[in-house]
Design an enzyme around this catalytic site. Sequence first.
Site, PDB file in Angstrom:
ATOM      1  N   SER A   1      -9.548  -0.910   7.187  1.00 49.09           N
ATOM      2  CA  SER A   1      -9.109  -0.798   5.790  1.00 49.09           C
ATOM      3  C   SER A   1      -8.426  -2.007   5.173  1.00 49.09           C
ATOM      4  O   SER A   1      -8.102  -1.979   3.987  1.00 49.09           O
ATOM      5  CB  SER A   1      -8.192   0.405   5.626  1.00 49.09           C
ATOM      6  OG  SER A   1      -8.965   1.556   5.485  1.00 49.09           O
TER       7      SER A   1
ATOM      8  N   LYS B   1       0.848  -1.198   0.000  1.00 48.32           N
ATOM      9  CA  LYS B   1       0.000   0.000   0.000  1.00 48.32           C
ATOM     10  C   LYS B   1       0.879   1.242   0.000  1.00 48.32           C
ATOM     11  O   LYS B   1       1.882   1.291   0.738  1.00 48.32           O
ATOM     12  CB  LYS B   1      -0.897  -0.043   1.235  1.00 48.32           C
ATOM     13  CG  LYS B   1      -1.960   1.046   1.307  1.00 48.32           C
ATOM     14  CD  LYS B   1      -2.811   0.860   2.567  1.00 48.32           C
ATOM     15  CE  LYS B   1      -3.960   1.834   2.658  1.00 48.32           C
ATOM     16  NZ  LYS B   1      -4.772   1.625   3.885  1.00 48.32           N
TER      17      LYS B   1
ATOM     18  N   SER C   1      -9.595   1.285   2.802  1.00 46.34           N
ATOM     19  CA  SER C   1      -8.803   2.086   1.884  1.00 46.34           C
ATOM     20  C   SER C   1      -7.690   1.312   1.183  1.00 46.34           C
ATOM     21  O   SER C   1      -7.112   1.806   0.225  1.00 46.34           O
ATOM     22  CB  SER C   1      -8.177   3.260   2.659  1.00 46.34           C
ATOM     23  OG  SER C   1      -7.292   2.767   3.654  1.00 46.34           O
TER      24      SER C   1
HETATM   25  N1  GLN Z   1     -13.092   3.696   6.292  1.00 42.42           N
HETATM   26  C1  GLN Z   1     -12.180   4.093   7.334  1.00 42.42           C
HETATM   27  C2  GLN Z   1     -11.876   5.565   7.182  1.00 42.42           C
HETATM   28  O1  GLN Z   1     -12.210   6.084   6.184  1.00 42.42           O
HETATM   29  C3  GLN Z   1     -11.014   3.223   7.231  1.00 42.42           C
HETATM   30  C4  GLN Z   1      -9.700   3.855   7.361  1.00 42.42           C
HETATM   31  C5  GLN Z   1      -8.565   2.901   7.513  1.00 42.42           C
HETATM   32  O2  GLN Z   1      -8.698   1.838   8.122  1.00 42.42           O
HETATM   33  N2  GLN Z   1      -7.430   3.323   7.010  1.00 42.42           N
HETATM   34  O3  GLN Z   1     -11.330   6.200   8.025  1.00 42.42           O
END
Ligand code: GLN
Length: 460
Positions: A154, A55, A130
């Site tokens: 995420s 990532k 994400s």
């Molecule tokens: N959907 C969560 C957010 O938008 C997930 C973020 C994450 O785990 N990086 O903050």
Amino acid sequence: MSTALAAATRAADGIEKHRDLNAVIAHDRHALLAAAAAVDTRPAGVLTGLALAVKDNICTLEYPTTCGSRILEGYRSPYEATAIKRAKAAGAVIACKSNLDEFAMGASTEYSAYGRTHHPFDPSRVPGGSSGGSAALVAAGVVQAALGSETGGSVRQPAAFCGVVGIKPTYGRVSRYGLVAFGSSLDQIAVFGRTVLQAGTLLSVISGRDQHDATCADLDPLTPEPARKDLTGVVIGKPREYFPADLDPVIRKACDRTLARLKEAGATIREVSLPHTGLAVPTYYVIAPAEASSNLARFDGVRYGPRHGDGRGDVRALYRATRGAGFGPEVRRRIIIGTYVLSAGYYDAYYGKAQAARALIRQDFDRVFGEGVDALFTPTTPSPAFKAGEKVDDPVAMYLADIFVCPVNLARVPALSVPIGRTGGLPIGGQLIGPDFSEARLLSVAGVIESLVDGTAEVA
Ligand code: GLN
């Protein structure tokens, strides 16, 4: 052909073939094959033969680290993350940097400055987020495993959407050194694998104490348990708040079928309650933006990435021009919310309350695990992969995609998602949640699910 080079060649070909997914931000075939050839001259490590997608919020020396943001376009980190260093020392090669929601804020990988990533089985849908780029590459078979990050689900959420295994370790299990900070009290590097074994092996390599991260636990690397078939003596909790009356009936059916298999394997299934679950999404969306607003203050056009503005005016004009040009809409929204909830007049009303609610969410988990439950089983997501565009203009709907995953991050406990079936060709994920540092047990229960439940079979 020797192992690392063969894996690297397959990954490079796969990246080329699956360009349409838009899952990759940076890749260099030539450098990848050269790195793999060098690995093959050394004695094999546990990850030799693994080409890893990473990532793009994890610092690497091989590629820029953009966080999916214009504000870090072309930025090269002067050091690499501990997780990367350890994976490479064990024989892995870095196949590419993968696409993500900008600064890991999102649940669909539509908020990237480099365009959205497509779901590998249905391009009109999202892969989740994400860490959607990493999930899509594993699901498409381009790589066998990948690194992502979790602040609020995420890795587990895209793992569920794409039909792969995703593990979020206990906070402190894996060093955060080299992971670009979003919400520091929540952030963890997390892993994807095509199988439980692959994900577990990668996690064990990157885990363990690290002098570069004071929040990393002073523990040895994780040692996976030998695979088991018999779950006699294992108590699996089924928390009622994760099975609401309006839960998608196919997801409920997939979960019930999985619980029936666990019971046949000898586990005891116990109904439990985590009464503060409903507080998790609002609590998360105060704490994560608050920490983000502080962490992202460092992107100012002076220290990292490109600089905007005409060079006239004061330093504030430089900040305004750079941040105005560099940050996308969701990141701005988070910075504004975070600044607001931390401001003097509202701190107690929002941030203080959220901290209190976070403690209650943690207590729910402590209580059930204290009462003899070894692991909880829940759906990972309330729906299968949704359509691109469906939630992108409705932030609250997007935030609710995290409903079953974000309590875990607030409580800092470990959890994983494993495929438990499909509906209309779209994967469904089942989630296992355990007490602090119980990853080895979660992996062994997940291994039983993997062997007894066909994660690729239609449920209905
Ligand atoms: N959907 C969560 C957010 O938008 C997930 C973020 C994450 O785990 N990086 O903050």
